[in-house]
Every structure is written in C-alpha cells, then in structure tokens.
Motif scaffolding. Structure first.
Motif, PDB file in Angstrom:
ATOM      1  N   PRO A  62       0.769  -1.245   0.000  1.00  0.00           N
ATOM      2  CA  PRO A  62       0.000   0.000   0.000  1.00  0.00           C
ATOM      3  C   PRO A  62       0.797   1.291   0.000  1.00  0.00           C
ATOM      4  CG  PRO A  62      -0.018  -0.941   2.179  1.00  0.00           C
ATOM      5  CD  PRO A  62       0.659  -1.954   1.301  1.00  0.00           C
ATOM      6  N   LEU A  63       2.121   1.224   0.223  1.00  0.00           N
ATOM      7  CA  LEU A  63       2.937   2.405   0.000  1.00  0.00           C
ATOM      8  C   LEU A  63       2.751   2.825  -1.468  1.00  0.00           C
ATOM      9  CD1 LEU A  63       5.192   3.547   2.019  1.00  0.00           C
ATOM     10  CD2 LEU A  63       6.811   2.536   0.448  1.00  0.00           C
ATOM     11  N   HIS A  64       2.514   4.016  -1.790  1.00  0.00           N
ATOM     12  CA  HIS A  64       2.432   5.232  -0.994  1.00  0.00           C
ATOM     13  C   HIS A  64       0.981   5.730  -0.946  1.00  0.00           C
ATOM     14  CE1 HIS A  64       6.559   4.901  -2.577  1.00  0.00           C
ATOM     15  NE2 HIS A  64       6.917   5.471  -1.463  1.00  0.00           N
ATOM     16  N   GLY A  65       0.266   5.512  -2.047  1.00  0.00           N
ATOM     17  CA  GLY A  65      -1.100   6.020  -2.167  1.00  0.00           C
ATOM     18  C   GLY A  65      -2.049   5.461  -1.133  1.00  0.00           C
ATOM     19  N   GLY A  66      -1.803   4.227  -0.680  1.00  0.00           N
ATOM     20  CA  GLY A  66      -2.673   3.618   0.318  1.00  0.00           C
ATOM     21  C   GLY A  66      -2.551   4.235   1.688  1.00  0.00           C
ATOM     22  N   ALA A 351      -3.000   6.706  16.720  1.00  0.00           N
ATOM     23  CA  ALA A 351      -4.030   7.607  16.194  1.00  0.00           C
ATOM     24  C   ALA A 351      -4.787   6.931  15.057  1.00  0.00           C
ATOM     25  CB  ALA A 351      -3.391   8.907  15.707  1.00  0.00           C
ATOM     26  N   PRO A 352      -6.112   6.936  15.090  1.00  0.00           N
ATOM     27  CA  PRO A 352      -6.893   6.255  14.040  1.00  0.00           C
ATOM     28  C   PRO A 352      -6.739   6.935  12.690  1.00  0.00           C
ATOM     29  CG  PRO A 352      -8.333   7.558  15.456  1.00  0.00           C
ATOM     30  CD  PRO A 352      -6.973   7.594  16.091  1.00  0.00           C
ATOM     31  N   THR A 353      -6.853   6.159  11.651  1.00  0.00           N
ATOM     32  CA  THR A 353      -6.761   6.692  10.299  1.00  0.00           C
ATOM     33  C   THR A 353      -7.735   5.958   9.388  1.00  0.00           C
ATOM     34  OG1 THR A 353      -5.295   7.096   8.409  1.00  0.00           O
ATOM     35  CG2 THR A 353      -4.884   5.102   9.689  1.00  0.00           C
ATOM     36  N   ASN A 354      -8.186   6.658   8.366  1.00  0.00           N
ATOM     37  CA  ASN A 354      -9.046   6.019   7.363  1.00  0.00           C
ATOM     38  C   ASN A 354      -8.270   5.656   6.104  1.00  0.00           C
ATOM     39  OD1 ASN A 354      -8.625   8.552   6.340  1.00  0.00           O
ATOM     40  ND2 ASN A 354     -10.778   9.165   6.291  1.00  0.00           N
ATOM     41  N   ALA A 355      -6.955   5.808   6.128  1.00  0.00           N
ATOM     42  CA  ALA A 355      -6.141   5.408   4.984  1.00  0.00           C
ATOM     43  C   ALA A 355      -6.236   3.891   4.820  1.00  0.00           C
ATOM     44  CB  ALA A 355      -4.695   5.836   5.189  1.00  0.00           C
ATOM     45  N   PRO A 356      -6.620   3.401   3.648  1.00  0.00           N
ATOM     46  CA  PRO A 356      -6.888   1.962   3.498  1.00  0.00           C
ATOM     47  C   PRO A 356      -5.660   1.086   3.656  1.00  0.00           C
ATOM     48  CG  PRO A 356      -6.921   3.061   1.361  1.00  0.00           C
ATOM     49  CD  PRO A 356      -6.860   4.143   2.398  1.00  0.00           C
ATOM     50  N   GLY A 357      -4.461   1.646   3.442  1.00  0.00           N
ATOM     51  CA  GLY A 357      -3.262   0.835   3.530  1.00  0.00           C
ATOM     52  C   GLY A 357      -2.776   0.607   4.939  1.00  0.00           C
ATOM     53  N   TRP A 358      -3.250   1.415   5.895  1.00  0.00           N
ATOM     54  CA  TRP A 358      -2.832   1.239   7.288  1.00  0.00           C
ATOM     55  C   TRP A 358      -3.829   0.310   7.962  1.00  0.00           C
ATOM     56  CZ3 TRP A 358       1.661   2.513   9.557  1.00  0.00           C
ATOM     57  CH2 TRP A 358       1.757   2.327  10.929  1.00  0.00           C
ATOM     58  N   LYS A 359      -3.456  -0.961   8.100  1.00  0.00           N
ATOM     59  CA  LYS A 359      -4.410  -1.970   8.538  1.00  0.00           C
ATOM     60  C   LYS A 359      -4.382  -2.302  10.030  1.00  0.00           C
ATOM     61  CE  LYS A 359      -4.365  -3.899   3.914  1.00  0.00           C
ATOM     62  NZ  LYS A 359      -3.885  -4.973   3.040  1.00  0.00           N
ATOM     63  N   PRO A 360      -3.282  -2.006  10.759  1.00  0.00           N
ATOM     64  CA  PRO A 360      -3.344  -2.298  12.197  1.00  0.00           C
ATOM     65  C   PRO A 360      -4.491  -1.558  12.875  1.00  0.00           C
ATOM     66  CG  PRO A 360      -1.081  -1.846  11.533  1.00  0.00           C
ATOM     67  CD  PRO A 360      -1.960  -1.503  10.362  1.00  0.00           C
TER      68      PRO A 360
END
Length: 601
Positions: A62-66, A351-360
């Motif tokens: 998912p780097l970078h756009g994800g 910190a929560p994120t809605n970026a789809p590539g950050w799955k933890p």
C-alpha cells in the motif's frame, strides 16, 4: 531462469495509473490527479497543519497512495514500477497540498533516484517560497557501511512507520505554534535513526503486466536474507533454515553491537522500550505472517515486551514471499533533545486513520500496557471437564487389542487413502485420519487416565471423541466427532453391551445423530457408503461378519458412483474413472478401521 506469468492487461495500458484509479474508486475520501499520478486528501486543512508528502516507485503498495488519509499522508505520488516519479509529478503533489507558510515535510526512501528527484523538488519549492524539510528513511541493516558508503542504508518497512508518526504528529499539532516544521521534521529524523529493519524471503518477485517473464528465482531449497524491495539480491541461505533459527539470526543482526559494519541502532536489551513491526513483503499469507509474529515474539532478546506489535503488509515488493522485522527504539528517542517524546510517538502510532493501507487496528494504550505485563492466553473452561462415565463393563484388554488393531490397520492403509484423495480430493484425507489414529494410540500408551477407563465403553468413547476433535480437522474430523458424540449419548442408556445393544446404539447415532447434520447418504460417494451399510446391516441381522461384508461392498461401489457430496463433487467424472475407478478415500479409510477391529474379534 524460471518462466513466470501474470494477467494480461490491455495493450498500451498504464497499469500503475489503473491501480491508482482502482484505489481511489474504493476510497471516496481521497482524490486523484491522473496526469501526475498524485493521490491526495482534499479534506486535510494544510493552512492549519504541516503537509506530509511522500512517494516513490510503484510496486510497494500500500505504500504510498494507500497511506493517504487522516493522521497519515496528505499526498502521495507514484512513479513507474520501481522507478522514482519525475520532478514535475512531485511538484504537483506539493503544490496541491502545501501551504507556503505552514510548510511541508517530504518523506522519501533512501534510494538514489528518489533522493535526487525529491531533493531537487525540495530545493525548487524553497526557491518559490515554500517552507520544506526532507526526511530520508534508511532503516535497512543488511547493507554495511563499507559496502555502500556513498548511498547508505535502504528505506524498507520503517518508511511506513515514519509516515504514520509524522502524519499523526502534524495533525495533532495543527494550529499549534509550539511545534515548528523543523521540530516535526526532526522527529522524523530521530525515528528513522532508531529504526532497524532486516528482510528475508523465499524468493524474488515477478512484475504484473509483463506477461511471461524470465526471472532468476532462487533454487528449490534456497532463501535470501537481506534482500531489497526491487529484486536486489541478499545473502543466499541454502538449505532453507528452520524459521526459529532464521529469526534468531535476524534478531541478532538487528540488535547485536558485535558487527560494527552493520550495527546502526543501539539497544539496551535490559531496559529499552521498543516497537516491533512485522511486514509482509507481498506474498506471505496472513496465516504464516501471524505464525512468524509469534516466533519473533518468543525469540525477542529484550527483557521487556514490545510496547506495540504492528503486523501488516506495509511496504511490499509485489508477490515476494517474504517478511521483514523492524525494531523502533523508543528509549533512544527520549534521550534526544527533540520536541516530542516516546509517549508522543506511541500516541501517533495509535491515532486512528481512514487510509486503506494502514491496517493495524487502533487500541487504547491501556490494553497494550496490560498485554505487555503477561501473555493474554486464557485457560480453557473445558480443562476441568469430567469424563462421561457409565456402569457398563467390557473386557479392557480385549477392547484395547481390538482398538489398537483397527488404528494400526488404518495407518497401514493411509498411503493408499492419501493417493486416492490426491486424485479426487485435496490430498489430506489420509493425513487427517492418521492424525486421529496416532492421537488415540499415543493416549493408549501414555495417558493413564484414558487406560483407567477402558473397561467403561462410554467413558472410552467419550475420551476418543475429544481426541478426534483435537487432532482431526476438516470434514472427516467433524463427521467422526458428531457420530461418536451421538454414539456416547445413545450408549449411556444401555443396560448391557452386546451385539444387539451396540447395533441399536450405532443405528440411532447414525440416523438420529449424524444424519441431522449431513445430507450424505448411500450413493453419494462418501464415507457414508461404508458406514451406513455396516450399521444398517448389523442392526437388521445382528451378524458382525455380514455387516463387514456390506461395508466392503458399499466401499467398492464408490468406484462407480458420481460424487454428489464432499470435495470429489467438484472433480471431473473422467478423473474419478482413472486407474479403473477410484474409490472414495474416506470410505476406504473407514473400512480399514472396521476390518482392523473385527479381524481381532
């Protein structure tokens, strides 16, 4: 060289752009500039916050756009596969999301092309009045100082950690003049300086969109340690080491100061706090990735447990079947004279994120603190379950002899069962049945409690049921467990043990027990083609040998049957007719049990 293949895309198609368009189609929060391959977050207010921009070659998703989203990147730009984006593309990303006054942090992996292109843009942006800082990520420990003095360490999975920390740090300090651009960028530099990553893989990667490719893959019994994410070779490992041995070596290389050429991060194994990152380089299944994680955690040389354990595909190389281990030393951050502390770094990672590539997933810090004090394993409430017993009595020595004979006969037939299942199933029927047989044989040899109950058929069958449930998986394990459970329930009400009593109990266990949970019947080409004729005939005639003959006949008939249940139902009829007709593997395995038991009666 090995010939590999990939899906064929439209002639002249820009596959990098195609995948970015697919990413944005599935992520309504972000936008895409197709001409420049820039993904950006239109909702982040960079007049109020420092912008974080990153990018590089495609192929590491998912780097970078994800990673574009809240508490992460404001914009990401993609070059061609394994190639840096152009200065024009990078400038487009900066101008789309950067405010000249608040400033921009550019995060780049330490590769020559990326550093040159992003560095040139940073200087151009400064000449146009933008306030810009560049953070180069270089967390690889495989490349020694002497080997690559000019270029330095490569940027690997630690890049994603720097992204997350800086993305959340700029969001947390939005509108806060206490954290300047310089102070936030220094946090990125400090995090990078305390990151150590080492990768291992079974093989190289193949590139999508190229059709058939000749790639120099590793030999059958060969792996690599310290490989890069662009098919750069590492150190060959032949034969492939055991996973624990490999991980011990990786952790030693990550933490030991003895190799001066590759020792980049100081770790105090007695007192340091740290973050553990397990990265999927692309082709490792989730199943294996979590198994690898457990191996790593058990072998960690630190006295303390990690403050965080992050497991995902952070920085990949297409389908490379490997993983990397990263360690971030938090304690060293506290020793630096920077605006932020290690507690802030943990907050930024959480910190929560809605970026789809950050799955933890995001968990409250207290749960991590509780987990670090002790393993979270909980003792099963079934541990102290008592064995179901009855007043029924049988000769324990005779029963043990018959049972042992049945199980050994099954094990003798296992290669045949496995061969049949390889042709008409998924190849594991024999192994599944053997696992159950071996677990019961082991209990007969080692478990004194089990042997103590051999005179009670109910208690014995109850224990066997538990052994079967624990050792056998798949459909076979489920069917055997249900049937045996029902048999125990029906046998409990018997007054004595004889052929008629057992016939009745077996009949009830099949027709009012197992048949409630499966539609398999005689003629469906399953183990039922052996089981039902045996039980029905015994129930009707009371003659054991006649029942065995019926079971054998039912099993033999499966050679001629069309499969309507089980995995064989997905197999072509012509495959079932191979070798003069293939019997159902499950039916063959059950017949071996029955014949082995009866032959010693």
């Amino acid at each position: 060289m090995t010939l590999t293949k990939s899906w064929k895309y439209d002639e002249g198609e820009d596959i990098v752009l195609t995948q970015l368009q697919g990413l944005v189609a599935a992520n309504p929060y972000v936008r895409l500039i197709p001409s420049e391959k820039v993904v950006f977050n239109p909702h982040s207010d960079t007049k109020e916050k420092i912008a974080v921009v990153s990018g590089g070659g495609a192929g590491h998703e998912p780097l970078h756009g994800g990673f574009v989203g809240e508490n992460l990147l404001d914009a990401a730009v993609s070059g061609h596969i394994f190639a840096s984006p152009s200065t024009k593309q990078i400038m487009a990303a900066i101008k789309t999301k950067s405010d000249k006054k608040k400033g921009t942090i550019i995060v780049v992996k330490n590769y020559t092309g990326d550093v040159l292109h992003f560095g040139l843009v940073a200087e151009r942006a400064k000449s146009e009045g933008y306030n810009v800082e560049l953070v180069a990520v270089s967390d690889d420990v495989a490349v020694g100082r002497q080997q690559n003095r000019m270029v330095g360490r490569r940027g690997l999975a630690g890049t994603a950690i720097v992204h997350k920390v800086l993305g959340a740090a700029t969001a947390a300090t939005a509108g806060n003049t206490k954290a300047t651009l310089k102070e936030v960028s220094e946090l990125g530099v400090t995090v990078n300086e305390n990151l150590a990553t080492l990768a291992a893989s079974l093989d190289r990667t193949s590139v999508p969109g190229k059709g058939e490719q000749e790639i120099e893959f590793n030999a059958v019994d060969e792996a690599e340690l310290g490989l890069g994410i662009h098919n750069e070779p590492g150190t060959k490992l032949k034969p492939i080491p055991g996973l624990s041995d490999l991980i011990k070596d990786m952790l030693y290389k990550l933490t030991s100061p003895e190799d001066k050429d590759r020792h980049y991060v100081d770790f105090d194994l007695e007192s340091d706090d740290y973050v553990l990152v397990i990265n999927n380089i692309g082709g490792t299944s989730s199943f294996e990735l979590y198994a690898i994680t457990e191996h790593v955690i058990k072998l960690l040389p630190f006295k303390k447990a990690p403050k965080r354990v992050l497991v995902s595909d952070f920085v990949t190389s297409f389908n490379s079947p490997g993983f990397s281990i990263s360690l971030l030393n938090l304690s060293n951050i506290d020793k630096k004279n920077v605006h932020f502390k290690s507690s802030d770094v943990l907050d930024f990672l959480d910190a929560p994120t809605n970026a789809p590539g950050w799955k933890p997933k995001t968990y409250a810090a207290k749960y991590w603190d509780e987990g670090s004090k002790k393993r979270c394993d909980v003792e099963s409430p079934m541990k102290n379950e008592s064995v179901v017993t009855s007043d029924l009595k049988i000769d324990p020595k005779t029963f043990e002899s018959q049972l042992t004979n049945a199980l050994n006969n099954l094990l003798k037939e296992e290669p045949k069962v496995t061969h049949y299942d390889t042709l008409v199933g998924d190849g594991d029927c024999g192994e599944t049945l053997a696992a159950g047989a071996n677990s019961i044989l082991k209990a007969l040899k080692d478990d004194s409690e089990f042997k103590k109950h051999l005179s009670d058929p109910v208690a014995t069958l109850y224990t066997i049921t538990e052994l079967v449930e624990d050792s056998m998986g798949g459909t076979s394990g489920g069917l055997y467990s249900i049937f045996l459970t029902a048999l125990v329930q029906n046998l409990k009400s018997a007054k004595e043990v004889d052929t008629k009593t057992m016939g009745d109990a077996l009949y009830q266990a099949l027709h009012n027990g197992l048949f409630k949970y499966t539609k398999a019947r005689v003629g469906g080409r399953t183990m039922v083609d052996t089981l039902q004729p045996f039980i029905d005939t015994l129930h009707e005639t009371g003659d054991l040998q006649t029942a065995v003959d019926a079971a054998k006949n039912g099993c033999e008939k499966t050679k001629e049957l069309d499969a309507t249940f089980g995995r064989s139902s997905y197999v072509n009829k012509s495959d079932l007719e191979a070798e003069g007709g293939i019997p159902d593997p499950g039916a063959v395995g059950l017949l071996a049990l029955i014949e082995g038991y009866v032959s010693s009666v």
